[in-house]
Design an enzyme around this catalytic site. Sequence first.
Site, PDB file in Angstrom:
ATOM      1  CG  PHE A 186      34.355 -59.732  44.773  1.00  0.00           C
ATOM      2  CD1 PHE A 186      33.624 -60.786  44.245  1.00  0.00           C
ATOM      3  CD2 PHE A 186      33.892 -58.445  44.542  1.00  0.00           C
ATOM      4  CE1 PHE A 186      32.472 -60.566  43.494  1.00  0.00           C
ATOM      5  CE2 PHE A 186      32.740 -58.219  43.802  1.00  0.00           C
ATOM      6  CZ  PHE A 186      32.034 -59.279  43.272  1.00  0.00           C
ATOM      7  CE  LYS A 213      42.672 -53.884  49.684  1.00  0.00           C
ATOM      8  NZ  LYS A 213      41.295 -54.517  49.912  1.00  0.00           N
ATOM      9  CB  CYS A 218      35.064 -56.322  34.642  1.00  0.00           C
ATOM     10  SG  CYS A 218      36.543 -57.051  33.908  1.00  0.00           S
TER      11      CYS A 218
END
Length: 503
Positions: free
Chosen positions: A154, A178, A286
């Site tokens: 996300f 996906k 991240c």
Amino acid sequence: MSKDQVTQLKHFIGGREVAGRGGRFADVYDPSTGHVQASVPLASSEEVDEAVRNAKEAQVAWGATNAQKRARVLGRFVNLANEHADEIAEALSREHGKTVPDSHGDLQRGLDVVEFAMGAPHLLKGEFSDAVGTGIDVYSMRQPLGVVAGITPFNFPAMIPLWKAGPAIAAGNAFVLKPSERDPSVPLILARLWKEAGLPDGIFNVVNGDKEAVDALIDHEDVQAVAFVGSTPIAQSIYEHAARRGKRAQCFGGAKNHMIVMPDADLDQAADALIGAAYGSAGERCMAISVAVPVGEETADALVAKVREKAEKLTFGPSLEESSDFGPLVSAVAKDRVETMIARGVEEGAELVLDGRGASVAGHEDGFFSGPTLFDRVTPEMSVYREEIFGPVLTVLRAADFDEALDLPTRHEFGNGVSIFTRDGDTAREFARRVEVGMVGVNVPIPVPIAYYTFGGWKASGFGDLNQHGPDSFRFYTKTKTVTQRWPSGIKEGASFVMPTGN
């Protein structure tokens, strides 16, 4: 918002938008208000199969297309994405919660990799050796894998799908994405732009879903490779699952990025770097810096004071407001986790310098906001140091000297990114060579490499031998075929029963 006002999202399969038929749907929230703004279908294994079948059929012709012609489609896509950048950034901010300027950066970082992938004609060149034996030549070629899948998180709904899709498509593969069900609108916009750019139907597909869709992609016999970014437990699980199915996989997980601040560093520069790297995008990166390691008590006292002063002045608010330095977290679950981790840090004895819990914004009381949090005197045993919080929380762990500071990121479970701030070139060079982390910054707080270098962490931050973007991306999305050839030359040698050599 009434049900009639909620946008009904779809999949993108075979060049067209397809309504979900699996009967399961998930709510998509506006993090700034806490209200549902869309409904996204969660694909069944049958719907995943439909996407893969379309991709497989389309890939044959696309893989046989001249690499230069494929690169031209990528170029047209980049131009279209830039023309629609404002639309993409606003849609991204509405669903993710990051500010609009940050969303523009999300998109641009993705387009950088697509631009790099336009070099496919050069990057796909093989090797050639003339006359390795009498009348014998050897050459190699890079060929596409076929159908490949991307499972993306996300926190970068434009950048990471483009990091995966750009090189995969340029190399001649068909791609099934996906995306995260939390912010799925941007990938659907990108799918429409790929089609407008002239990409053949079926080469870029978007299948929205959850674990059922992920498992269906990994288990599908026609999916040759899986690329994933997310949390470490899921990254490791998907890597192992893909390996058992005989698929190529690159899976990137969590991080706990340190920033070492040496006594000779410019502390104002270091404090500004920490503010942006720790609290930008509400810490949902991240590559966010979540651990500051000042060396020496004097350095630590001065740095903490500067960071606190700057953090107290930050403005968090709705993602679309220009005054917001950072927006809300992506979901109520994310907010609850961040506040639970803060409470745990207090229980474990960390010094809470700045508490971001209970944050609220006037007129947006139901939004998923968390203010900047700062911990000092954290120790390596504390959960706020060991675990990835993924929120606007900065922890300060003081080190006595350089060796202790170097040891912390080297010994940590994660090895994604690390940074050192110093004026001493020898110190920086030694640190960069010795630290056991995949990406290193020297006076650069978030060391995300540019598109033509590789991106990837070590240890529990990454699973697989090949990284994202750069030349590694083309190695990942292609297989090498080596040809040894000799044309009749009138030489009659008779049958040979030994291993051929270069003698």
